[in-house]
Design a protein around this motif. Structure first.
Motif, mmCIF file in Angstrom:
data_model
loop_
_atom_site.group_PDB
_atom_site.id
_atom_site.type_symbol
_atom_site.label_atom_id
_atom_site.label_comp_id
_atom_site.label_asym_id
_atom_site.label_seq_id
_atom_site.Cartn_x
_atom_site.Cartn_y
_atom_site.Cartn_z
ATOM 1 N N ARG A 6 -10.414 -5.440 0.578
ATOM 2 C CA ARG A 6 -10.395 -4.145 1.271
ATOM 3 C C ARG A 6 -10.861 -4.313 2.713
ATOM 4 N NH1 ARG A 6 -12.026 -2.174 -3.997
ATOM 5 N NH2 ARG A 6 -14.229 -2.450 -3.484
ATOM 6 N N TYR A 13 -6.506 3.525 5.640
ATOM 7 C CA TYR A 13 -7.493 2.901 6.524
ATOM 8 C C TYR A 13 -7.140 3.091 7.992
ATOM 9 C CZ TYR A 13 -9.721 0.495 2.544
ATOM 10 O OH TYR A 13 -10.382 0.209 1.380
ATOM 11 N N VAL A 40 -8.109 -5.529 4.981
ATOM 12 C CA VAL A 40 -7.181 -4.475 5.412
ATOM 13 C C VAL A 40 -7.777 -3.670 6.558
ATOM 14 C CG1 VAL A 40 -5.895 -2.423 4.715
ATOM 15 C CG2 VAL A 40 -6.114 -4.353 3.132
ATOM 16 N N PRO A 57 -6.307 2.026 0.594
ATOM 17 C CA PRO A 57 -6.072 1.194 1.785
ATOM 18 C C PRO A 57 -4.962 1.709 2.693
ATOM 19 C CG PRO A 57 -6.421 -0.203 -0.134
ATOM 20 C CD PRO A 57 -6.348 1.210 -0.645
ATOM 21 N N LEU A 100 -15.190 2.201 1.364
ATOM 22 C CA LEU A 100 -13.812 1.703 1.357
ATOM 23 C C LEU A 100 -13.223 1.706 -0.052
ATOM 24 C CD1 LEU A 100 -13.963 -1.297 3.872
ATOM 25 C CD2 LEU A 100 -13.119 1.031 4.278
ATOM 26 N N ASN A 115 0.822 -1.207 0.000
ATOM 27 C CA ASN A 115 0.000 0.000 0.000
ATOM 28 C C ASN A 115 0.861 1.264 0.000
ATOM 29 O OD1 ASN A 115 -2.403 -1.426 -0.026
ATOM 30 N ND2 ASN A 115 -2.669 -1.357 2.191
#
Length: 365
Positions: free
Chosen positions: A306, A280, A309, A277, A272, A141
């Motif tokens: 998603r 998050y 995560v 990500p 999301l 990410n």
């Protein structure tokens, strides 16, 4: 029932309405993304001396000794690009391995690999900003957020990079991260890693060193495998998820809990998709609990990944999750649980289940 509908049906128990994850669109600067690459809160206080080796498993005591020496060898090291020999510094101790400047912790579930990896990070004699700790997913990410060259440039200034749960189930990401690690090794960065199990071998054995070293190919010479024996928890199965609460109970708990969030689950899944990500973690900043209404099966694999995560970030931050609808062990279809990403889905179910147990106290009698 949506969170807004649920909210209108009840008088607030506190003056402030619950927060909403769907209302948040955090923009995280690059320096924060890197600065947050530290052991998660549940591993913030672990150290080598808090790891209790099983007296029947001498490899566990040996792992502590080897990793302690490995950490000590990082004293005076810095990623200056001045060559591999500088990694252990000018006064390397005998306990420090003389060849590979990476270590791979090889063992099954429940033997404390993450505990040891975090302890290594804490023990490394370098400033916090010169060492990084993250999961494989967090690392990919980071590349997605910063770009490959910027990630190389940023992490090249570190003495140590610890990677937990190195993913072996996505060939593309494995090649990406292996290439990144090759650049970092050339810059003088020390590496430490654990890995997951290849999908086709889930449940077949406890160790993954051969898989890990084969997947990273040219980097394998830089890693010393450190085997950690112990009781294998792989066959214990998934914990039974607690029965979900009603929409009414979840909504009331959200209003009664300061700094809790309240969202409709399908709407959260849609949201999301609009947030990278890598953000998050920031999405959950300041939350004391996450309350979700109308939990339903996840519709597709992209959405499922998603959610994995987000589950990891909530678990890392020990944020309880209170939900109505289906129990968390019904989130993923049988096809998903048989597919190539099933280990991720099992982990998400296990972690969300644990957080659901933590949330039970939010509901009054």
């Amino acid at each position: 029932m949506s969170s807004s509908t649920a909210a209108r049906g009840h008088s607030p128990i506190t003056e402030a309405a619950p927060l909403s994850l769907c209302a948040r669109e955090p923009h995280v600067p690059a320096d924060r993304l890197v600065a947050e690459m530290v052991p998660p809160p549940r591993f913030d206080s672990v150290r080598f001396d808090t790891y209790i080796p099983d007296p029947n498993q001498p490899s566990q005591s040996e792992a502590v000794q080897v990793l302690s020496g490995f950490a000590a060898g990082l004293g005076g090291a810095h990623a200056s690009g001045s060559g591999k020999r500088r990694w252990f510094g000018g006064r390397a101790k005998p306990a420090v391995p003389a060849g590979p400047r990476g270590v791979y912790l090889d063992g099954g579930y429940g033997v404390g690999k993450t505990h040891l990896l975090a302890s290594l990070w804490h023990a490394a004699p370098a400033a916090r900003e010169q060492k990084a700790f993250g999961t494989f997913v967090e690392l990919t990410n980071l590349v997605g957020a910063l770009g490959f060259q910027q990630t190389v440039q940023t992490l090249s200034g570190h003495s140590l990079l610890c990677i937990d749960e190195f993913e072996l189930d996505d060939p593309g990401d494995t090649v990406l991260v292996s290439t990144l690690l090759g650049k970092l090794v050339d810059a003088g960065v020390a590496l430490a890693a654990t890995s997951n199990t290849l999908p086709g071998k889930l449940g077949e054995g406890r160790f993954a060193a051969a898989d890990f070293l084969r997947e990273i190919q040219g980097l394998s010479a830089h890693f010393r495998p450190l085997r950690i024996d112990g009781e294998d928890y792989r066959h214990r199965g998934l914990p039974e998820a607690p029965a979900p609460f009603s929409d009414d109970q979840v909504t009331r708990a959200a209003y009664a809990t300061p700094d809790a969030s309240l969202d409709d689950f399908p709407h959260l899944l849609d949201h999301l998709a609009r947030v990278h990500p890598s953000r998050y973690g920031a999405l959950t900043d300041g939350l004391t609990a996450v309350c979700l209404t109308d939990v339903q099966p996840v519709p597709d694999q992209s959405t499922a990944l998603r959610l994995v995560v987000l589950a990891d970030r909530l678990y890392d931050r020990e944020v309880p999750v209170l939900a109505s609808g289906l129990p968390f062990d019904k989130l993923f279809s049988e096809e998903m649980l048989r597919g190539g990403y099933r280990k991720k889905y099992f982990r998400a179910i296990s972690r969300l289940t644990a957080l659901a147990r933590d949330a039970k106290g939010l509901v009054g009698e």
